[in-house]
Design an enzyme around this catalytic site. Sequence first.
Site, PDB file in Angstrom:
ATOM      1  NE  ARG A 189      -1.254  -8.125   3.934  1.00 51.65           N
ATOM      2  CZ  ARG A 189      -0.232  -7.754   4.678  1.00 51.65           C
ATOM      3  NH1 ARG A 189       0.173  -6.492   4.635  1.00 51.65           N
ATOM      4  NH2 ARG A 189       0.387  -8.612   5.465  1.00 51.65           N
ATOM      5  CE  LYS A 213      -3.972  -9.112   6.331  1.00 49.05           C
ATOM      6  NZ  LYS A 213      -4.037 -10.587   6.457  1.00 49.05           N
ATOM      7  CG  HIS A 279      -3.027 -12.148  -2.082  1.00 48.04           C
ATOM      8  ND1 HIS A 279      -3.020 -11.039  -1.255  1.00 48.04           N
ATOM      9  CD2 HIS A 279      -2.469 -13.144  -1.349  1.00 48.04           C
ATOM     10  CE1 HIS A 279      -2.505 -11.352  -0.089  1.00 48.04           C
ATOM     11  NE2 HIS A 279      -2.151 -12.614  -0.120  1.00 48.04           N
ATOM     12  NE  ARG A 282       0.987 -10.230   0.601  1.00 43.45           N
ATOM     13  CZ  ARG A 282       1.650  -9.433   1.424  1.00 43.45           C
ATOM     14  NH1 ARG A 282       2.201  -8.333   0.958  1.00 43.45           N
ATOM     15  NH2 ARG A 282       1.764  -9.713   2.712  1.00 43.45           N
ATOM     16  CG  HIS A 305       4.325 -12.227   5.850  1.00 36.77           C
ATOM     17  ND1 HIS A 305       4.662 -13.070   4.815  1.00 36.77           N
ATOM     18  CD2 HIS A 305       3.093 -11.745   5.561  1.00 36.77           C
ATOM     19  CE1 HIS A 305       3.668 -13.102   3.941  1.00 36.77           C
ATOM     20  NE2 HIS A 305       2.714 -12.309   4.368  1.00 36.77           N
ATOM     21  CE1 TYR A 314       0.932 -13.674   0.485  1.00 36.34           C
ATOM     22  CE2 TYR A 314       0.961 -14.896   2.554  1.00 36.34           C
ATOM     23  CZ  TYR A 314       0.419 -13.914   1.745  1.00 36.34           C
ATOM     24  OH  TYR A 314      -0.642 -13.173   2.202  1.00 36.34           O
TER      25      TYR A 314
END
Length: 331
Positions: A189, A213, A279, A282, A305, A314
């Site tokens: 990210r 995250k 993004h 990614r 994830h 994605y």
Amino acid sequence: MDKSMLINKILVAMQPHLDSATQQILENVLILQLKDCAVTGQCTEVVVSDSGHMALLKRYIATKRIEGKSEKTLIRYYEADLKMLQGIGKPIYEIDTYDLRCYLALYKERNKVSNRTLDGLRRCFSSFFSWLSAEGLTGRNPCAAIAQIKYTKTVKKPFSGPELEKLRAACVTIRNRALLEFLYATGCRVSEVVQLNLSDVDFRTGEITVLGKGDKERVVYLTDVAAMYLQDYIRTRTDKNPCLFAWDRTPYNRLSKSAIESIMRKLGAVAEVANVHPHRYRRTLATNLLDKGAAIQDVAAILGHEDLKTTQIYCTISQRNVKSSYQKYAA
């Protein structure tokens, strides 16, 4: 009134006077001190009042922070969306399903938002009221009866091979080429790239530990090409900034999220490739890995994830592979 409700009532009352850490200590003390006590009497009234709206919101945000939600998510989604509940003009404990349905319908009409945006607001409300109910602060979740708002799911396409080559050819500086190759090779990210320092890269193993995250660490990898361009870029630098990617002019500050996004947009304009943003690299990596046979669990680990459904969003499945599988197994 049971012990949980009593503790919650005290915590709500003390919320404006305590920071989140002290509040957690107070909650633990109350639980321990009351464990052998009997709380008599019965209370059928909800324990919050209209004046406690912001106190409850702060406590909910604190709970989400403990769960590992990023500050960006907390501010942009939870806090901003939940403040809208004040627009209903009722105490939280009086809000019913009809109020929420009416509010969502009016919000869509006035703000002309998509159903996707509206469903995001519904999910935020549902999470908040579910938390209130689980904490014993309300007896019901008025959002439980509101079904998911359907919206058209558009496939966000990765870069094609020719598009990637056009973007590479558009790089006139070694830094921009190194940045492009790094974004594609690692699938990071942009917020993760911004935090990285030169010392985080292990060129011997081709591994980098990034903080994703929820402050969760994971390992990402460099391809030989990405490592080559990154080393070439590092050798050209004369600044003393420890960051991995810096401005190429004084005072050589760390590249920010907006700066990286701007660099990518400019590359797209030069290369005549539409919708170029960090993004998308990614997404391209995830799609290409699956297309070449990588297990989706491994791709999820690389992207950071926890839920495989997120990884599937994605990835664009190659129709060539679909056709090949069909011909192989349908005969």
